[in-house]
Design a protein around this motif. Sequence first.
Motif, mmCIF file in Angstrom:
data_model
loop_
_atom_site.group_PDB
_atom_site.id
_atom_site.type_symbol
_atom_site.label_atom_id
_atom_site.label_comp_id
_atom_site.label_asym_id
_atom_site.label_seq_id
_atom_site.Cartn_x
_atom_site.Cartn_y
_atom_site.Cartn_z
ATOM 1 N N VAL A 118 0.907 -1.002 -0.115
ATOM 2 C CA VAL A 118 -0.225 0.207 -0.253
ATOM 3 C C VAL A 118 0.999 1.387 -0.053
ATOM 4 N N SER A 119 0.478 2.218 -0.923
ATOM 5 C CA SER A 119 1.426 3.329 -0.930
ATOM 6 C C SER A 119 0.610 4.482 -0.537
ATOM 7 N N GLY A 120 0.303 5.554 -1.604
ATOM 8 C CA GLY A 120 -0.507 6.608 -1.511
ATOM 9 C C GLY A 120 -0.715 7.239 -2.635
ATOM 10 N N THR A 121 -0.780 8.473 -2.544
ATOM 11 C CA THR A 121 -1.274 9.250 -3.845
ATOM 12 C C THR A 121 -0.003 9.956 -4.618
ATOM 13 N N VAL A 122 0.147 9.583 -5.873
ATOM 14 C CA VAL A 122 1.229 10.115 -6.628
ATOM 15 C C VAL A 122 0.741 11.386 -7.601
ATOM 16 N N VAL A 123 1.565 12.507 -7.591
ATOM 17 C CA VAL A 123 1.189 13.800 -8.145
ATOM 18 C C VAL A 123 1.986 13.945 -9.373
ATOM 19 N N ARG A 124 1.855 14.965 -10.049
ATOM 20 C CA ARG A 124 2.738 15.524 -11.231
ATOM 21 C C ARG A 124 4.000 15.641 -10.848
ATOM 22 N N VAL A 125 5.152 15.389 -11.456
ATOM 23 C CA VAL A 125 6.381 15.498 -11.179
ATOM 24 C C VAL A 125 7.151 16.465 -12.122
ATOM 25 N N ASP A 126 7.990 17.479 -11.921
ATOM 26 C CA ASP A 126 8.372 18.364 -12.895
ATOM 27 C C ASP A 126 9.910 17.743 -13.250
ATOM 28 N N GLN A 127 9.566 16.568 -13.922
ATOM 29 C CA GLN A 127 10.940 15.888 -14.183
ATOM 30 C C GLN A 127 10.017 14.756 -15.581
ATOM 31 N N PRO A 128 11.081 14.885 -16.485
ATOM 32 C CA PRO A 128 10.823 13.679 -17.495
ATOM 33 C C PRO A 128 11.047 12.366 -17.316
ATOM 34 N N LEU A 129 10.803 11.590 -18.131
ATOM 35 C CA LEU A 129 11.135 9.955 -17.702
ATOM 36 C C LEU A 129 12.466 9.794 -18.337
ATOM 37 N N PHE A 130 13.204 8.954 -17.406
ATOM 38 C CA PHE A 130 14.683 8.834 -17.737
ATOM 39 C C PHE A 130 14.924 6.956 -17.830
ATOM 40 N N ILE A 131 15.536 6.820 -18.845
ATOM 41 C CA ILE A 131 15.926 5.269 -18.938
ATOM 42 C C ILE A 131 17.549 5.170 -18.880
ATOM 43 N N GLY A 132 17.832 4.375 -17.975
ATOM 44 C CA GLY A 132 19.426 4.081 -17.778
ATOM 45 C C GLY A 132 20.105 4.714 -16.812
ATOM 46 N N VAL A 133 19.394 5.375 -16.017
ATOM 47 C CA VAL A 133 19.899 6.320 -14.899
ATOM 48 C C VAL A 133 18.946 6.345 -13.962
ATOM 49 N N SER A 134 19.682 6.707 -12.700
ATOM 50 C CA SER A 134 18.789 6.850 -11.325
ATOM 51 C C SER A 134 18.731 8.439 -11.224
ATOM 52 N N GLY A 135 17.457 8.796 -10.857
ATOM 53 C CA GLY A 135 17.281 10.014 -10.527
ATOM 54 C C GLY A 135 17.017 11.112 -11.758
ATOM 55 N N ASN A 136 17.417 12.372 -11.589
ATOM 56 C CA ASN A 136 17.674 13.235 -12.542
ATOM 57 C C ASN A 136 18.815 13.840 -12.894
ATOM 58 N N PRO A 137 19.625 13.219 -13.806
ATOM 59 C CA PRO A 137 21.024 13.745 -13.974
ATOM 60 C C PRO A 137 21.236 15.114 -14.440
ATOM 61 N N ASN A 138 19.967 15.760 -15.103
ATOM 62 C CA ASN A 138 20.146 17.207 -15.495
ATOM 63 C C ASN A 138 19.781 18.141 -14.226
ATOM 64 N N LYS A 139 19.056 17.729 -13.068
ATOM 65 C CA LYS A 139 18.528 18.267 -11.979
ATOM 66 C C LYS A 139 18.982 17.854 -10.701
ATOM 67 N N PRO A 140 20.068 17.877 -10.320
ATOM 68 C CA PRO A 140 20.550 17.352 -9.013
ATOM 69 C C PRO A 140 19.898 17.590 -7.732
ATOM 70 N N ALA A 141 19.162 18.828 -7.775
ATOM 71 C CA ALA A 141 18.493 19.114 -6.666
ATOM 72 C C ALA A 141 17.077 18.503 -6.584
ATOM 73 N N GLY A 142 16.838 17.918 -7.827
ATOM 74 C CA GLY A 142 15.494 17.427 -7.896
ATOM 75 C C GLY A 142 15.503 15.827 -7.236
ATOM 76 N N SER A 143 16.611 15.267 -7.214
ATOM 77 C CA SER A 143 16.871 13.859 -6.761
ATOM 78 C C SER A 143 17.330 13.823 -5.332
ATOM 79 N N ARG A 144 18.703 14.510 -5.160
ATOM 80 C CA ARG A 144 19.357 14.405 -3.887
ATOM 81 C C ARG A 144 19.682 15.747 -3.851
ATOM 82 N N PRO A 145 18.945 16.474 -3.105
ATOM 83 C CA PRO A 145 19.406 17.977 -2.908
ATOM 84 C C PRO A 145 20.668 18.148 -2.262
ATOM 85 N N SER A 146 21.275 17.419 -1.413
ATOM 86 C CA SER A 146 22.643 17.588 -0.836
ATOM 87 C C SER A 146 23.823 17.198 -1.484
ATOM 88 N N ASP A 147 23.570 16.589 -2.754
ATOM 89 C CA ASP A 147 24.665 15.924 -3.508
ATOM 90 C C ASP A 147 25.021 16.970 -4.631
#
Length: 871
Positions: free
Chosen positions: A589-618
């Motif tokens: 059981v999870s919860g509600t998923v909303v719109r995300v200001d990120q495209p779909l990526f294949i072959g990588v974790s997170g968003n390589p173009n937007k580090p603040a969108g996946s791991r803000p501290s990295d």
Amino acid sequence: AAWEAFSEGKETVFDGTSGTDTWNPSAVLGGTFHGRDQKYFMYRFENGVRSFLLDDDQCSCFSTLEAGFTLCQGSSDPTKVASSLGVDKLNGEGCTSPGFSTSVELFVRERPSTESAAVGVQRAVVFVRESEPVVRIPVERTGPLSDAAAVSYMTMDGTGVAGTNYVAARGRVAWAAGEGGSKSIIVPIMLDSGIGASDKTFSLKLLAPEHASLSTAADETSVTIRVERTGVSGTPGPLSFKQEGGATDVQLNIAAKSKGGIAFSSGADTSVGSWFSEANAIDGDYGQLQAFRPDAAAPLAGAGSTASPNMPFIGVIFPARILIDHVAFGRDNTGVHANHWRGQVAVEVTTVPAPDASTLQSDWTLVDTVTMTTPLRRLYAFNSPTEATALRLRLINSTSEVIIIDELEVYQAGAVPSLTSGMLAQYTFEAATVSDPSKVVDTSGNGNDALVNGLVTFGMEGSFAAARFPKRASDTAVPAYLEVPALKNFEWDQAFTASVLVKRVGAGGFAGVLGNGRGVDGSFEIRMTPSNGGQEVGVSVNTVGGHNSGEFVLRGQAVPVGDWHHIVLTYGDNATSLWIDGEELIKSVSGTVVRVDQPLFIGVSGNPNKPAGSRPSDSLPASAAEGLDGFVHDVRIYNKTFTGVDVAELWRGFERTIKREGLAAWWRLAESSGSVIVDDSGKSVTGATSQSGTSWGEGGLMLDGTAGRASSSSALATLHGDAAFSVCAWVYPSRDAYSTDLDNVEYVVGLDGSGTDTWFALALRRGVPTLEFGGKTRVERQSGTKLPLSQWSHVCFSKSPGTKTGTGGASSPTLLFVNGMEVATRLSYAALDGVTFEQANTAPNLAATNKLTVGAIGGAGVFKGVVAGGP
């Protein structure tokens, strides 16, 4: 003495059981080769090793059982007797081997304390499709966790038979102190391709709990193997599945006799009794000899004609007027009946009340004319749902020697899964979709093309068109990946399904496969981790408030590095499911998923173009470090939640190809007549029997032991040099007794050659399975156990590149599996001929001119028995 040793840990000293009532059997327990009473039992726990010995004189000769340290004269002192670990040889220096005529089984049951842990099966009934390689049976530990606990298990036949429907399993499941929860017992499933195959059952029994209690209500699981046949292009034959959320079988075939269907025809062939009645076409027994064959007196009309009803037909009347959209028909998917039902078939429906064989031609509507070039089953989809009270198939013309059909199945509109509705994007990576190096074309027709970033390359990986995501050049390099801008800010909140076929090559670090970010409200992701040798898969759906619905909950067992695997993530009704290779592994059981200001990526974790969108501290390199080192094929995104039926249909489309990855040749040896042998690997390595000394029967190719053999028409050139290879076969030795001649060898299957180390063959030496290399050296079963006579056994040798066996404690490159279980091997060679171990152990150099051969090599070593089914 034995009970006290295993239950209480009491050691038995030298001479402690000599001629006493404690241990004084009157007969030999482990065979009758040497004829010496096994009157001594010894047990000792030393240096973390439990050692025991059952023999005639407290030393290693003439022993029934011996494990751990050598206990000769009661000592493990290395200055007296070598302290070897593992199961020791049962014959010491100068001793005669005791033989292997019987075996001994020990079952030890500990006395549980009143506050012990509890162990038991989690499910009383488990279902598995026959096409699945294994069934996983969960076993759970509950209660106090202070001590280690364990339980033994063994499989038992029901209507299913070990060696035919599944591989017998026996073993032990253990939990460390402080460890609880469930673990899976894995039992390999075998495909029963015989005519008339039906659902089979077997059970798994728990016994001998250690530091735990076991209730009779939780000590056994019944496993049902569901028969399932696959038609051309991955379409289903009989479509049967478990109802979502329960164990009730749902037969979608509304035409089945059990559902009230009534068969009718132009007349059945009654010349051979009841074999070919019209009722057999809807009896639910797929692939049986009992099928439908029309009366030979019913003539055939010209090709394409639908004017005359006077031609062979078979049909079914439905229980009610209903909307239908699929019909499945044909004869056989095993290739055995290649001469059954080929030609043109008219598919017709009617809506008249109470139709039958006399219904006028004018009352029938032609849906389509289908050309049957093979007897393989077809699942025919109507262009749109069609209302009908009955359906019939009319054979317009035929190129078959025999006209037979079994079964005829009709499906209600919407019952057969659709893999196109709700599709947002699909990326197959075929050549036409990657001609522009900057993008991958979306084949769904929705225009959601993927942009290429970095050194992503495209080409064939085995049987699949694939995208290759390379290992990063350095720890600070941004990985290569694909990006789908059109799916940025997509409304994922209702439902979605993400499907991908992936092969991981590198096992180090985390590896993103598919997703739109990680650690951000509304994002989802499929990725692999470095745990368990890089075999772990994790999925996450990050809902509103940052709640993660179940990241990295599957541990290890499903996706070995270097193999293709199908991974599906589904979301809907606030719940997330992970499926791997058609099996649902988690549902949370999870919860509600909303719109995300990120495209779909294949072959990588997170968003390589937007580090603040996946791991803000990295920083960017760290956040983009989780790139995939491997291959991806057939990515699909849907805006609906797939059910188990949908996932199974997706997996079915990949499964057949995956199972044939790496096949150089596959002779099923199920032709039943003639001299031609068909190659089912798709590599066209056809063969022919010698005719003299060969016949078909007993489930395979019968060889007479003097002249019978078979050989391919062309060389198996794909296996040459120091190549990796595996050779497997079903073997049925039929001699009255094995030869006692040390040099006697019977070649079962291999590459026919002459030069030393230039060919190989799976063989039997005095009945013992061996892998022969050029006739001078061999890897054989270490225990010397022979294959049983007049009984089927499945034997596989698997050889990795390099030497024949391991040295210095390294694992052996040559593995042997007998009836699905790995057994120990050893290298054997003719030292008296001046051959050294190093010379014998050199890597083979297979000739590219060798032909695939069954039954003999170079005209010698002719096998007597039956061979079948091995790739």
